[in-house]
Write a protein that holds these residues in place. Structure first.
Motif, PDB file in Angstrom:
ATOM      1  N   GLY A   1      -1.936  -2.704  -6.400  1.00  0.00           N
ATOM      2  CA  GLY A   1      -0.638  -2.217  -5.949  1.00  0.00           C
ATOM      3  C   GLY A   1       0.035  -3.304  -5.132  1.00  0.00           C
ATOM      4  O   GLY A   1      -0.150  -4.497  -5.393  1.00  0.00           O
ATOM      5  N   PHE A   2       0.818  -2.913  -4.133  1.00  0.00           N
ATOM      6  CA  PHE A   2       1.478  -3.892  -3.281  1.00  0.00           C
ATOM      7  C   PHE A   2       0.438  -4.540  -2.366  1.00  0.00           C
ATOM      8  O   PHE A   2      -0.173  -3.885  -1.531  1.00  0.00           O
ATOM      9  N   ILE A   3       0.244  -5.840  -2.551  1.00  0.00           N
ATOM     10  CA  ILE A   3      -0.693  -6.609  -1.738  1.00  0.00           C
ATOM     11  C   ILE A   3       0.130  -7.513  -0.816  1.00  0.00           C
ATOM     12  O   ILE A   3       1.022  -8.233  -1.272  1.00  0.00           O
TER      13      ILE A   3
ATOM     14  N   PRO B   1      14.145  -7.106   6.441  1.00  0.00           N
ATOM     15  CA  PRO B   1      12.808  -7.412   5.913  1.00  0.00           C
ATOM     16  C   PRO B   1      11.752  -6.370   6.262  1.00  0.00           C
ATOM     17  O   PRO B   1      10.936  -6.007   5.425  1.00  0.00           O
ATOM     18  N   GLU B   2      11.769  -5.886   7.498  1.00  0.00           N
ATOM     19  CA  GLU B   2      10.755  -4.916   7.900  1.00  0.00           C
ATOM     20  C   GLU B   2      10.901  -3.595   7.147  1.00  0.00           C
ATOM     21  O   GLU B   2       9.909  -2.961   6.773  1.00  0.00           O
ATOM     22  N   ALA B   3      12.148  -3.186   6.917  1.00  0.00           N
ATOM     23  CA  ALA B   3      12.373  -1.956   6.157  1.00  0.00           C
ATOM     24  C   ALA B   3      11.886  -2.118   4.723  1.00  0.00           C
ATOM     25  O   ALA B   3      11.313  -1.196   4.134  1.00  0.00           O
ATOM     26  N   SER B   4      12.113  -3.305   4.152  1.00  0.00           N
ATOM     27  CA  SER B   4      11.663  -3.575   2.787  1.00  0.00           C
ATOM     28  C   SER B   4      10.141  -3.506   2.700  1.00  0.00           C
ATOM     29  O   SER B   4       9.579  -2.881   1.783  1.00  0.00           O
ATOM     30  N   LEU B   5       9.451  -4.132   3.653  1.00  0.00           N
ATOM     31  CA  LEU B   5       7.995  -4.084   3.665  1.00  0.00           C
ATOM     32  C   LEU B   5       7.494  -2.660   3.883  1.00  0.00           C
ATOM     33  O   LEU B   5       6.532  -2.225   3.241  1.00  0.00           O
ATOM     34  N   ARG B   6       8.159  -1.922   4.763  1.00  0.00           N
ATOM     35  CA  ARG B   6       7.734  -0.554   5.045  1.00  0.00           C
ATOM     36  C   ARG B   6       7.853   0.319   3.802  1.00  0.00           C
ATOM     37  O   ARG B   6       6.971   1.128   3.511  1.00  0.00           O
ATOM     38  N   THR B   7       8.930   0.138   3.038  1.00  0.00           N
ATOM     39  CA  THR B   7       9.120   0.909   1.807  1.00  0.00           C
ATOM     40  C   THR B   7       7.997   0.626   0.814  1.00  0.00           C
ATOM     41  O   THR B   7       7.451   1.548   0.190  1.00  0.00           O
ATOM     42  N   LYS B   8       7.629  -0.641   0.680  1.00  0.00           N
ATOM     43  CA  LYS B   8       6.572  -1.007  -0.266  1.00  0.00           C
ATOM     44  C   LYS B   8       5.219  -0.474   0.192  1.00  0.00           C
ATOM     45  O   LYS B   8       4.399  -0.034  -0.624  1.00  0.00           O
ATOM     46  N   ARG B   9       4.983  -0.524   1.491  1.00  0.00           N
ATOM     47  CA  ARG B   9       3.720   0.020   1.997  1.00  0.00           C
ATOM     48  C   ARG B   9       3.631   1.526   1.770  1.00  0.00           C
ATOM     49  O   ARG B   9       2.599   2.050   1.346  1.00  0.00           O
ATOM     50  N   MET B  10       4.715   2.215   2.057  1.00  0.00           N
ATOM     51  CA  MET B  10       4.689   3.673   2.056  1.00  0.00           C
ATOM     52  C   MET B  10       4.749   4.281   0.659  1.00  0.00           C
ATOM     53  O   MET B  10       4.612   5.491   0.504  1.00  0.00           O
ATOM     54  N   MET B  11       4.944   3.469  -0.382  1.00  0.00           N
ATOM     55  CA  MET B  11       4.971   4.042  -1.727  1.00  0.00           C
ATOM     56  C   MET B  11       3.574   4.456  -2.179  1.00  0.00           C
ATOM     57  O   MET B  11       3.426   5.210  -3.135  1.00  0.00           O
ATOM     58  N   HIS B  12       2.544   3.991  -1.490  1.00  0.00           N
ATOM     59  CA  HIS B  12       1.182   4.362  -1.841  1.00  0.00           C
ATOM     60  C   HIS B  12       0.773   5.630  -1.097  1.00  0.00           C
ATOM     61  O   HIS B  12       1.114   5.786   0.079  1.00  0.00           O
ATOM     62  N   PRO B  13       0.023   6.529  -1.733  1.00  0.00           N
ATOM     63  CA  PRO B  13      -0.508   7.681  -0.996  1.00  0.00           C
ATOM     64  C   PRO B  13      -1.312   7.267   0.240  1.00  0.00           C
ATOM     65  O   PRO B  13      -1.244   7.926   1.272  1.00  0.00           O
ATOM     66  N   ILE B  14      -2.120   6.215   0.133  1.00  0.00           N
ATOM     67  CA  ILE B  14      -2.677   5.594   1.336  1.00  0.00           C
ATOM     68  C   ILE B  14      -1.559   4.706   1.872  1.00  0.00           C
ATOM     69  O   ILE B  14      -1.216   3.692   1.251  1.00  0.00           O
TER      70      ILE B  14
END
Length: 258
Positions: free
Chosen positions: A190-192, A207-220
């Motif tokens: 997934g997003f690494i 940038p932080e919002a973009s990273l947060r969106t990518k992190r939060m798309m995973h159930p973990i």
């Protein structure tokens, strides 16, 4: 520095790693070397490979720049790696390319670029190392695909197609090589959170919002780490996975489970 324990699970293995200068490829190289393998790195940029070899340290047999989509370059890199390591029994193919490709807007040239840079390296790496793998009497081929090779994603027709193609190639090669005790598997991350991922995010307005969106798309709800992918590569390279072949293993925090 990884927090994973060292146990020598791949002691004596000889791994050629494409895309080994940065990101997931470098993470796999570090993990394999830490667990006792000899590694040889390849990528497009000699200066990046030199830095990567220094970062890996003990266990690096050398490095050679080359284009993983070029038959001549892959043939040359394979020959140098085999000479330095006394053979090859493990391949990691982490070379690839991505980009936004909406189905109704993408040029044929851009589509072809992404397809070629993801699928051709796997074929050439295996084809050029075939004699070495057969001479070793057993081996492991590890292709880095993506969770988007397992599921679709908007505006990624080329990338999804290419990574799904990698999985298809892995399954076919696994059947071709099973009787020779050469295993072929794909890791589908997934997003690494690689340095490149952070650089891409830095170009966004937030940038932080973009990273947060990518992190939060995973159930973990986080991104994966390079060390976690490296740990799976060690397992697939080791004799502990001797009955595992033809698999596309998702490491995506549950993304594809939905």
């Amino acid at each position: 520095m990884s927090s994973f324990a060292v146990s020598g699970r791949v002691a004596g293995k000889r791994a050629l790693i494409y895309g080994g200068g940065t990101g997931i490829g470098l993470g796999c190289a570090e993990a394999l070397a830490r667990e006792g393998a000899m590694v040889f790195l390849s990528g497009r940029r000699a200066n990046v490979l030199a830095d990567a070899a220094a970062a890996v340290g003990a266990g690096v047999a050398g490095y050679a720049p080359g284009d993983a989509t070029s038959e001549a370059d892959v043939r040359r890199v394979t020959a140098v790696a085999a000479e330095r390591m006394g053979g090859i029994d493990t391949l990691v193919i982490s070379a690839g390319a991505g980009g936004r490709t909406p189905a109704l807007e993408t040029s044929p040239e851009e589509f072809q670029r992404i397809i070629e840079h993801n699928m051709t390296p796997l074929f050439l790496a295996v084809r050029m190392a075939a004699d070495c793998l057969l001479a070793a009497g057993q081996g492991s081929i590890i292709a880095i695909s993506s969770m988007y090779g397992l599921v679709g994603q908007r505006e990624r027709v080329a990338y999804c197609g290419a990574k799904a193609g990698v999985i298809g190639m892995v399954k076919s090669m696994a059947l071709d090589l099973a009787e020779q005790r050469i295993r072929v598997n794909a890791i589908c991350p997934g997003f690494i959170e690689t340095a490149l991922a952070r650089e891409v995010a830095a170009m966004e307005s937030d940038p932080e919002a973009s990273l947060r969106t990518k992190r939060m798309m995973h159930p973990i709800p986080r991104g994966g780490t390079i060390e976690e992918v490296g740990e799976l590569a060690v397992y697939l390279a080791s004799d502990l996975s001797a009955f595992t072949t033809g698999q596309a293993i998702a490491m995506d925090g549950g993304y594809t489970a939905r």
